[in-house]
Design an enzyme around this catalytic site. Structure first.
Site, mmCIF file in Angstrom:
data_model
loop_
_atom_site.group_PDB
_atom_site.id
_atom_site.type_symbol
_atom_site.label_atom_id
_atom_site.label_comp_id
_atom_site.label_asym_id
_atom_site.label_seq_id
_atom_site.Cartn_x
_atom_site.Cartn_y
_atom_site.Cartn_z
ATOM 1 N N HIS A 106 0.858 -1.192 0.000
ATOM 2 C CA HIS A 106 0.000 0.000 0.000
ATOM 3 C C HIS A 106 0.889 1.235 0.000
ATOM 4 O O HIS A 106 1.944 1.240 0.622
ATOM 5 C CB HIS A 106 -0.887 0.006 1.252
ATOM 6 C CG HIS A 106 -2.063 0.926 1.138
ATOM 7 N ND1 HIS A 106 -1.968 2.268 1.405
ATOM 8 C CD2 HIS A 106 -3.343 0.685 0.765
ATOM 9 C CE1 HIS A 106 -3.159 2.815 1.210
ATOM 10 N NE2 HIS A 106 -4.004 1.894 0.814
ATOM 11 N N ASP A 110 -7.796 -5.420 0.228
ATOM 12 C CA ASP A 110 -8.318 -6.332 -0.790
ATOM 13 C C ASP A 110 -7.991 -7.793 -0.532
ATOM 14 O O ASP A 110 -8.522 -8.674 -1.204
ATOM 15 C CB ASP A 110 -7.768 -5.944 -2.173
ATOM 16 C CG ASP A 110 -8.363 -4.637 -2.645
ATOM 17 O OD1 ASP A 110 -9.577 -4.467 -2.475
ATOM 18 O OD2 ASP A 110 -7.615 -3.790 -3.154
HETATM 19 N N1 COA Z 1 4.115 -7.727 -4.100
HETATM 20 C C1 COA Z 1 5.465 -7.754 -4.143
HETATM 21 N N2 COA Z 1 6.235 -6.653 -4.028
HETATM 22 C C2 COA Z 1 5.606 -5.478 -3.874
HETATM 23 C C3 COA Z 1 4.201 -5.374 -3.800
HETATM 24 C C4 COA Z 1 3.455 -6.562 -3.924
HETATM 25 N N3 COA Z 1 2.113 -6.546 -3.889
HETATM 26 N N4 COA Z 1 3.860 -4.074 -3.642
HETATM 27 C C5 COA Z 1 5.001 -3.375 -3.609
HETATM 28 N N5 COA Z 1 6.074 -4.239 -3.743
HETATM 29 C C6 COA Z 1 7.494 -3.861 -3.718
HETATM 30 C C7 COA Z 1 7.927 -3.287 -5.061
HETATM 31 O O1 COA Z 1 8.365 -4.289 -5.937
HETATM 32 C C8 COA Z 1 9.005 -2.351 -4.624
HETATM 33 O O2 COA Z 1 10.158 -3.116 -4.373
HETATM 34 P P1 COA Z 1 11.632 -2.545 -4.755
HETATM 35 O O3 COA Z 1 11.802 -1.306 -3.934
HETATM 36 O O4 COA Z 1 12.556 -3.659 -4.388
HETATM 37 O O5 COA Z 1 11.582 -2.263 -6.237
HETATM 38 C C9 COA Z 1 8.536 -1.794 -3.297
HETATM 39 O O6 COA Z 1 7.667 -2.797 -2.779
HETATM 40 C C10 COA Z 1 7.772 -0.486 -3.404
HETATM 41 O O7 COA Z 1 6.774 -0.623 -4.434
HETATM 42 P P2 COA Z 1 6.007 0.617 -5.108
HETATM 43 O O8 COA Z 1 5.474 0.163 -6.419
HETATM 44 O O9 COA Z 1 6.890 1.826 -5.087
HETATM 45 O O10 COA Z 1 4.827 0.859 -4.118
HETATM 46 P P3 COA Z 1 3.578 1.804 -4.384
HETATM 47 O O11 COA Z 1 3.313 2.495 -3.104
HETATM 48 O O12 COA Z 1 3.756 2.669 -5.572
HETATM 49 O O13 COA Z 1 2.433 0.738 -4.757
HETATM 50 C C11 COA Z 1 0.525 -0.609 -4.664
HETATM 51 C C12 COA Z 1 1.342 0.476 -3.970
HETATM 52 C C13 COA Z 1 -0.729 -0.886 -3.856
HETATM 53 C C14 COA Z 1 0.105 -0.146 -6.077
HETATM 54 C C15 COA Z 1 1.380 -1.897 -4.772
HETATM 55 O O14 COA Z 1 1.725 -2.327 -3.472
HETATM 56 C C16 COA Z 1 0.687 -3.017 -5.533
HETATM 57 O O15 COA Z 1 0.750 -3.060 -6.767
HETATM 58 N N6 COA Z 1 0.017 -3.990 -4.832
HETATM 59 C C17 COA Z 1 -0.667 -5.087 -5.472
HETATM 60 C C18 COA Z 1 -2.051 -4.656 -5.982
HETATM 61 C C19 COA Z 1 -3.019 -4.394 -4.858
HETATM 62 O O16 COA Z 1 -3.171 -5.186 -3.942
HETATM 63 N N7 COA Z 1 -3.709 -3.244 -4.952
HETATM 64 C C20 COA Z 1 -4.698 -2.844 -3.971
HETATM 65 C C21 COA Z 1 -4.220 -1.668 -3.187
HETATM 66 S S1 COA Z 1 -5.329 -1.291 -1.860
#
Ligand code: COA
Length: 393
Positions: free
Chosen positions: A269, A323
């Protein structure tokens, strides 16, 4: 108590996705992502889930205080009275393709409400209240109506003696709702009602700031929620649990995801760096449902995913989000997976309307700036010369 003094700072740095850029002053909800705290109007989500109802919480979010018994009774009564939708809206929905996504059907139907009810009397508290009541009352009826229509059935009418959550489950499944299932669904709505300035809420605020009608505000927010980066991850969690198939496959599956940098659905998140407080409550609700209505084999797999993910990803602050367990709850309640996001919208209407009302109180149209990266002082090329111009480029 006076308003907090806010230091106005000039922001000239471009931040993709406006990450960390304050877009408004708001007293509606609060998130502390380090401590796993979510409050609506200062009250913890745990207390609201346990003691409140969705409609009482919606009232709290929109009018800023818990209603008295009389205020709540009147509000619930008005919403019961306005649950029906115009036959023209039902007929319009019958023209939608059965294969269309329910979120698209909902966006079109929400916008169509504006054809019947829009007066744009935004300084009239009675108009504001009527719009709040109509949207909260009719959105569930429209979601259920499209579900029945695409199955080839006529939508069924709401039943006045059923409460908000029970009536939705009845309209959707055409079965007498179980009171425990209805109460659990009502808690799910409370948990999803509001979450600060997420993408759909921001979209609602931008639309509201033009002083258009509230039906357009909600329709634009529904369109924003429909995207896979916002609503919809719970549907993908179920696909993931199905793909894993058994508890033994969990660790190899996660190791493969990590090695290939594949996102684990329902984890991570932007704000929470601990387990989302809503996921804690939803997991508990899932267990209650399984105790009463029978087990779901996906649950053991989900618990094993959470444990294995904690061992591998907790150092990055990646934990289950809202979720992760909600899909399991909805599945047990008999809600089809492509209705998970419309159900999210039913709940989030409360938050969108709270922000609409807050925006109107001190409105200034949203009009950010940009950093121009294009060219200047180019000459216009006549069309006959353009291929030549490209070739000589
Ligand atoms: N699974 C594995 N790794 C994850 C992850 C996940 N669900 N979410 C984030 N990471 C990792 C990234 O690969 C990144 O790693 P790195 O620094 O080694 O490259 C790090 O955590 C930060 O990720 P980032 O994309 O910058 O986080 P964000 O704050 O932009 O993204 C979300 C937030 C929710 C979009 C992201 O966590 C995600 O895509 N989750 C899965 C989809 C989901 O459940 N969405 C519902 C949200 S309520």
């Amino acid at each position: 108590m006076g308003k907090p003094r806010i230091a106005m700072t000039a922001v000239s740095e471009f931040r993709p996705g406006l990450e960390g850029v304050p877009a408004t002053l708001s007293s509606i909800s609060f998130v502390d992502g380090q401590r796993g705290v979510l409050e609506y109007r200062g009250i913890s989500i745990e207390q609201l889930a346990q003691q409140s109802s969705f409609l009482e919480t919606a009232y709290l979010l929109i009018w800023g205080h818990l209603p008295t018994q009389q205020e709540l009774t009147e509000f619930e009564h008005e919403i019961r009275y306005h649950r029906r939708i115009k036959f023209r809206i039902r007929d319009m929905m019958k023209c939608f393709p059965d294969s269309g996504h329910p979120m698209d059907a909902l966006q079109a139907s929400a916008a169509a409400l504006g054809l019947f009810y829009s007066r744009r009397a935004l300084d009239d508290p009675e108009y504001i209240r009527a719009a709040v009541v109509r949207l909260l009352a009719k959105i569930p009826t429209m979601v259920a109506a499209f579900q029945l229509i695409r199955k080839g059935n006529d939508p069924i009418q709401p039943r006045d003696e059923l409460d908000y959550a029970a009536n939705f489950l009845y309209m959707l499944t055409e079965r007498e709702p179980d009171p425990v299932a209805a109460r659990i669904f009502d808690i799910c709505l409370t948990l999803h009602a509001e979450h600060t300035i997420n993408a759909s809420t921001f979209s609602a605020m931008v639309t509201a700031s033009t002083l258009t009608d509230p039906y357009a505000v909600v329709a634009s927010a529904v369109g924003t929620l429909a995207g896979p980066l916002h609503g919809g991850a719970n549907e993908e969690v179920l696909d993931m649990l199905e793909a894993i198939g058994s508890v033994e496959n969990v660790e190899p599956y996660l190791d493969h995801c990590i090695a290939t940098k594949t996102r684990i659905m329902g984890f991570g998140h932007r704000v929470y760096k601990v387990k989302d407080p809503r996921a804690v409550i939803l997991q508990n609700l899932a267990e209650q449902l399984f105790d009463i209505f029978g087990h779901d084999p996906y649950y053991e797999i989900a618990v094993a995913v959470e444990k294995a993910a904690a061992e591998r990803l907790s150092h990055k602050g990646i934990y289950p989000n809202v979720d992760f367990y909600s899909g399991l709850v909805y599945r047990k309640l008999g809600i089809p997976s492509d209705l998970f996001t419309p159900v999210f919208a039913i709940a989030r209407v409360a938050g969108w309307l709270a922000h609409w009302k807050e925006q109107l109180n001190e409105n200034r149209i949203f009009r950010p700036t940009q950093i121009y990266t294009g060219s200047h002082n180019l000459d216009y090329t006549p069309i006959a010369d353009r291929d030549l111009a490209i070739e000589s480029d």
